[in-house]
Design a protein around this motif. Sequence first.
Motif, PDB file in Angstrom:
ATOM      1  N   GLN A  10      -1.544  -8.226   0.040  1.00 60.44           N
ATOM      2  CA  GLN A  10      -2.801  -8.467  -0.657  1.00 60.44           C
ATOM      3  C   GLN A  10      -3.809  -7.447  -0.147  1.00 60.44           C
ATOM      4  O   GLN A  10      -4.007  -7.305   1.058  1.00 60.44           O
ATOM      5  CB  GLN A  10      -3.307  -9.886  -0.415  1.00 60.44           C
ATOM      6  CG  GLN A  10      -4.497 -10.217  -1.278  1.00 60.44           C
ATOM      7  CD  GLN A  10      -4.766 -11.704  -1.384  1.00 60.44           C
ATOM      8  OE1 GLN A  10      -4.105 -12.512  -0.753  1.00 60.44           O
ATOM      9  NE2 GLN A  10      -5.740 -12.052  -2.180  1.00 60.44           N
ATOM     10  N   ILE A  11      -4.439  -6.709  -1.065  1.00 59.60           N
ATOM     11  CA  ILE A  11      -5.368  -5.645  -0.676  1.00 59.60           C
ATOM     12  C   ILE A  11      -6.791  -5.918  -1.142  1.00 59.60           C
ATOM     13  O   ILE A  11      -7.670  -5.098  -0.949  1.00 59.60           O
ATOM     14  CB  ILE A  11      -4.896  -4.268  -1.203  1.00 59.60           C
ATOM     15  CG1 ILE A  11      -4.752  -4.295  -2.714  1.00 59.60           C
ATOM     16  CG2 ILE A  11      -3.611  -3.852  -0.513  1.00 59.60           C
ATOM     17  CD1 ILE A  11      -4.492  -2.931  -3.326  1.00 59.60           C
ATOM     18  N   GLY A  12      -7.019  -7.046  -1.743  1.00 62.30           N
ATOM     19  CA  GLY A  12      -8.354  -7.403  -2.203  1.00 62.30           C
ATOM     20  C   GLY A  12      -8.288  -8.740  -2.898  1.00 62.30           C
ATOM     21  O   GLY A  12      -7.242  -9.384  -2.962  1.00 62.30           O
ATOM     22  N   LEU A  17      -0.567  -4.902  -3.522  1.00 67.72           N
ATOM     23  CA  LEU A  17       0.140  -3.631  -3.492  1.00 67.72           C
ATOM     24  C   LEU A  17       1.596  -3.915  -3.188  1.00 67.72           C
ATOM     25  O   LEU A  17       1.921  -4.551  -2.184  1.00 67.72           O
ATOM     26  CB  LEU A  17      -0.449  -2.711  -2.421  1.00 67.72           C
ATOM     27  CG  LEU A  17       0.258  -1.376  -2.207  1.00 67.72           C
ATOM     28  CD1 LEU A  17       0.183  -0.518  -3.481  1.00 67.72           C
ATOM     29  CD2 LEU A  17      -0.351  -0.638  -1.030  1.00 67.72           C
ATOM     30  N   LEU A  18       2.486  -3.466  -4.067  1.00 68.55           N
ATOM     31  CA  LEU A  18       3.923  -3.605  -3.863  1.00 68.55           C
ATOM     32  C   LEU A  18       4.463  -2.233  -3.503  1.00 68.55           C
ATOM     33  O   LEU A  18       4.344  -1.293  -4.282  1.00 68.55           O
ATOM     34  CB  LEU A  18       4.591  -4.135  -5.130  1.00 68.55           C
ATOM     35  CG  LEU A  18       6.033  -4.583  -4.967  1.00 68.55           C
ATOM     36  CD1 LEU A  18       6.339  -5.676  -5.975  1.00 68.55           C
ATOM     37  CD2 LEU A  18       6.999  -3.450  -5.134  1.00 68.55           C
ATOM     38  N   GLU A  19       5.047  -2.140  -2.312  1.00 70.71           N
ATOM     39  CA  GLU A  19       5.614  -0.893  -1.818  1.00 70.71           C
ATOM     40  C   GLU A  19       7.115  -1.087  -1.604  1.00 70.71           C
ATOM     41  O   GLU A  19       7.525  -1.681  -0.617  1.00 70.71           O
ATOM     42  CB  GLU A  19       4.953  -0.490  -0.506  1.00 70.71           C
ATOM     43  CG  GLU A  19       3.461  -0.256  -0.632  1.00 70.71           C
ATOM     44  CD  GLU A  19       2.797  -0.105   0.716  1.00 70.71           C
ATOM     45  OE1 GLU A  19       2.429   1.030   1.060  1.00 70.71           O
ATOM     46  OE2 GLU A  19       2.680  -1.137   1.424  1.00 70.71           O
ATOM     47  N   PRO A  20       7.923  -0.586  -2.542  1.00 70.58           N
ATOM     48  CA  PRO A  20       9.375  -0.707  -2.361  1.00 70.58           C
ATOM     49  C   PRO A  20       9.863   0.303  -1.331  1.00 70.58           C
ATOM     50  O   PRO A  20       9.342   1.404  -1.226  1.00 70.58           O
ATOM     51  CB  PRO A  20       9.927  -0.378  -3.746  1.00 70.58           C
ATOM     52  CG  PRO A  20       8.897   0.520  -4.346  1.00 70.58           C
ATOM     53  CD  PRO A  20       7.572   0.075  -3.784  1.00 70.58           C
ATOM     54  N   SER A  21      10.869  -0.095  -0.567  1.00 69.26           N
ATOM     55  CA  SER A  21      11.485   0.844   0.363  1.00 69.26           C
ATOM     56  C   SER A  21      12.734   1.422  -0.297  1.00 69.26           C
ATOM     57  O   SER A  21      13.155   0.971  -1.359  1.00 69.26           O
ATOM     58  CB  SER A  21      11.847   0.141   1.671  1.00 69.26           C
ATOM     59  OG  SER A  21      12.910  -0.760   1.467  1.00 69.26           O
ATOM     60  N   ARG A  47      -3.989  -8.442 -10.324  1.00 67.50           N
ATOM     61  CA  ARG A  47      -3.443  -7.094 -10.463  1.00 67.50           C
ATOM     62  C   ARG A  47      -2.344  -6.853  -9.441  1.00 67.50           C
ATOM     63  O   ARG A  47      -2.442  -7.298  -8.305  1.00 67.50           O
ATOM     64  CB  ARG A  47      -4.536  -6.043 -10.263  1.00 67.50           C
ATOM     65  CG  ARG A  47      -5.292  -5.701 -11.514  1.00 67.50           C
ATOM     66  CD  ARG A  47      -6.353  -4.658 -11.233  1.00 67.50           C
ATOM     67  NE  ARG A  47      -7.329  -5.115 -10.263  1.00 67.50           N
ATOM     68  CZ  ARG A  47      -8.416  -5.816 -10.574  1.00 67.50           C
ATOM     69  NH1 ARG A  47      -8.647  -6.150 -11.807  1.00 67.50           N
ATOM     70  NH2 ARG A  47      -9.256  -6.184  -9.636  1.00 67.50           N
ATOM     71  N   LEU A  48      -1.332  -6.125  -9.883  1.00 69.26           N
ATOM     72  CA  LEU A  48      -0.239  -5.710  -9.012  1.00 69.26           C
ATOM     73  C   LEU A  48      -0.117  -4.196  -9.121  1.00 69.26           C
ATOM     74  O   LEU A  48       0.165  -3.670 -10.197  1.00 69.26           O
ATOM     75  CB  LEU A  48       1.084  -6.376  -9.430  1.00 69.26           C
ATOM     76  CG  LEU A  48       2.337  -5.927  -8.693  1.00 69.26           C
ATOM     77  CD1 LEU A  48       2.246  -6.270  -7.203  1.00 69.26           C
ATOM     78  CD2 LEU A  48       3.578  -6.549  -9.315  1.00 69.26           C
ATOM     79  N   TYR A  49      -0.360  -3.514  -8.022  1.00 69.93           N
ATOM     80  CA  TYR A  49      -0.187  -2.066  -7.966  1.00 69.93           C
ATOM     81  C   TYR A  49       1.196  -1.792  -7.392  1.00 69.93           C
ATOM     82  O   TYR A  49       1.519  -2.247  -6.300  1.00 69.93           O
ATOM     83  CB  TYR A  49      -1.258  -1.418  -7.075  1.00 69.93           C
ATOM     84  CG  TYR A  49      -2.651  -1.593  -7.604  1.00 69.93           C
ATOM     85  CD1 TYR A  49      -3.118  -0.795  -8.645  1.00 69.93           C
ATOM     86  CD2 TYR A  49      -3.504  -2.554  -7.071  1.00 69.93           C
ATOM     87  CE1 TYR A  49      -4.408  -0.959  -9.134  1.00 69.93           C
ATOM     88  CE2 TYR A  49      -4.788  -2.716  -7.557  1.00 69.93           C
ATOM     89  CZ  TYR A  49      -5.234  -1.917  -8.581  1.00 69.93           C
ATOM     90  OH  TYR A  49      -6.505  -2.078  -9.066  1.00 69.93           O
ATOM     91  N   TYR A  50       2.004  -1.055  -8.133  1.00 71.60           N
ATOM     92  CA  TYR A  50       3.370  -0.742  -7.722  1.00 71.60           C
ATOM     93  C   TYR A  50       3.402   0.718  -7.293  1.00 71.60           C
ATOM     94  O   TYR A  50       3.219   1.618  -8.106  1.00 71.60           O
ATOM     95  CB  TYR A  50       4.327  -0.981  -8.894  1.00 71.60           C
ATOM     96  CG  TYR A  50       5.784  -0.982  -8.512  1.00 71.60           C
ATOM     97  CD1 TYR A  50       6.440   0.200  -8.162  1.00 71.60           C
ATOM     98  CD2 TYR A  50       6.519  -2.148  -8.507  1.00 71.60           C
ATOM     99  CE1 TYR A  50       7.778   0.198  -7.822  1.00 71.60           C
ATOM    100  CE2 TYR A  50       7.866  -2.157  -8.181  1.00 71.60           C
ATOM    101  CZ  TYR A  50       8.479  -0.985  -7.833  1.00 71.60           C
ATOM    102  OH  TYR A  50       9.804  -0.983  -7.500  1.00 71.60           O
ATOM    103  N   ASP A  51       3.629   0.958  -6.019  1.00 68.28           N
ATOM    104  CA  ASP A  51       3.603   2.307  -5.448  1.00 68.28           C
ATOM    105  C   ASP A  51       4.947   3.003  -5.679  1.00 68.28           C
ATOM    106  O   ASP A  51       5.967   2.599  -5.132  1.00 68.28           O
ATOM    107  CB  ASP A  51       3.295   2.218  -3.961  1.00 68.28           C
ATOM    108  CG  ASP A  51       3.086   3.572  -3.318  1.00 68.28           C
ATOM    109  OD1 ASP A  51       3.398   4.608  -3.944  1.00 68.28           O
ATOM    110  OD2 ASP A  51       2.605   3.604  -2.172  1.00 68.28           O
TER     111      ASP A  51
END
Length: 117
Positions: A10-12, A17-21, A47-51
């Motif tokens: 959770q960034i806000g 923020l979803l960061e896949p490895s 909102r979901l930010y997918y990196d």
Amino acid sequence: MSIPGLHLTQIGSGDFLLEPSRSLNICDRDKLIERIAARLLQARASRLYYDLSEQAIIDPVYYAWLNALAGTAIAINVRMVCIHMQPTAAFALAQFIHEIPAFETALDISGWQRTTQ
């Protein structure tokens, strides 16, 4: 909640923020999507930010994963924005998609926020 192969942070207020490895296994995408959606619902995400910074190429299988996740996000009233897409991934994606994806794209989080205000 820990989900193997990705970090969901959770960034806000309502933003995640979803960061896949590189170890993310999308073979069982339904189970992954279910776990991500449960976490987003629990936190009342908007909102979901997918990196995509680690994804050099987006092939049809990975595109199907992104679209399925975005479709589920839409169903629970969450907007999914793919950020940090590498030029090689964008080029590969453009070669095979024939419809508008269920997700939005932006260079980064602040770039997406500027275009929606």
